[in-house]
Design an enzyme around this catalytic site. Structure first.
Site, PDB file in Angstrom:
ATOM      1  CB  CYS A   1      50.575  37.899  50.339  1.00  0.00           C
ATOM      2  SG  CYS A   1      50.234  38.113  48.579  1.00  0.00           S
TER       3      CYS A   1
ATOM      4  CG  HIS B   1      54.916  40.016  50.273  1.00  0.00           C
ATOM      5  ND1 HIS B   1      54.849  38.696  50.654  1.00  0.00           N
ATOM      6  CD2 HIS B   1      54.181  40.126  49.135  1.00  0.00           C
ATOM      7  CE1 HIS B   1      54.110  38.018  49.785  1.00  0.00           C
ATOM      8  NE2 HIS B   1      53.693  38.861  48.855  1.00  0.00           N
TER       9      HIS B   1
ATOM     10  CD  GLU C   1      56.912  38.285  53.518  1.00  0.00           C
ATOM     11  OE1 GLU C   1      56.681  37.560  52.541  1.00  0.00           O
ATOM     12  OE2 GLU C   1      56.277  39.340  53.738  1.00  0.00           O
TER      13      GLU C   1
END
Length: 255
Positions: A90, A178, A180
């Protein structure tokens, strides 16, 4: 050279998540620099196998209130020059794009929640997406977008924001989305979301699709780990040859 990675973190709730979990479970040392809390980046990144630059609410050009952004760009340049594996998430992807001379701007539409993205032809051939479906289920939370740097390769594209993942050189990658996030991180992020109806829909969608998402993220990280280990082997060989050459020169001077 140790199995050690560096994670740069900008705010408390946007940490390493699955990335940190994955590498710790595999026995790697994980160093997290809390930039938002005033911690400093290391002077040298030579000891790290890879660098991960996480997300955050700031814009890449807000260097006055967030001076660590310029310092991160210097770390990114070092990674590019030394070919140390780098993954920007990001904001991290936007910093990579900016460092490489590409424009970062406000997107025409925000993307928040779960989205389906597609690999490009180049993406299907990239080692990081090996073993993954051509269509990815990802979590988004951004309002900026980036152009692909000169010489970079677009790997993933979307319907709303086209540029979603790119590679620069052999070892540097930027992901707008994202990969993660844990389920707990998503819940934490949504606490401050004023649109509660949208928030409930995101949680509902996540409850149905998170298992697929996590398996996809772990496969991607496994591929990235292979890239890191390959890079470490090359760097270790280079260190050995450098030490040998230095030893020969010292022996020559001594003689």
């Amino acid at each position: 050279m140790k199995r050690k990675i560096l994670i740069t973190k900008h705010i408390e709730k946007e940490g390493g998540g699955l990335i940190e979990d994955f590498f710790r479970e595999d026995g790697w040392d994980v160093a997290v620099v809390e930039l938002g809390k005033g911690e400093e980046l290391p002077d040298s990144i030579d000891e790290y196998g890879a660098v991960f630059v996480m997300g955050g609410p700031m814009n890449v050009y807000e260097t006055s209130p967030y001076p660590f952004l310029e310092k991160e760009e210097r770390v990114i340049r070092k990674c590019l020059i030394a070919e140390i594996p780098l993954l920007g998430i990001c904001l991290g992807a936007q910093l990579l794009a900016k460092t490489c001379g590409a424009r970062v701007r406000k997107a025409n539409h925000k993307e928040i929640g779960w989205y389906r993205l597609s690999l490009t032809e180049e993406g299907t051939e990239d080692e990081l997406f090996k073993g993954l479906s051509r269509t990815l289920n990802v979590f988004q939370w951004h309002e900026d977008t980036f152009e692909i740097p000169h010489g970079g390769t677009l790997l993933v594209h979307g319907r709303i924001c086209r540029n979603q993942a790119f590679r620069v050189g052999r070892n540097a990658y930027g992901l707008q989305f994202h990969l993660e996030v844990t389920a707990a991180m998503i819940e934490e992020w949504l606490k401050d979301e004023p649109d509660k109806v949208m928030g409930q829909q995101i949680l509902s969608d996540g409850a149905m699709g998170y298992g697929e998402f996590e398996a996809q993220a772990r496969k991607f990280l496994s591929n990235f780990k292979d890239l890191i280990e390959s890079s470490l082997r090359k760097r270790n060989i280079m260190d050995i040859f450098t030490e040998d050459e230095l030893g020969k020169k010292q022996e020559s001077f001594a003689g």
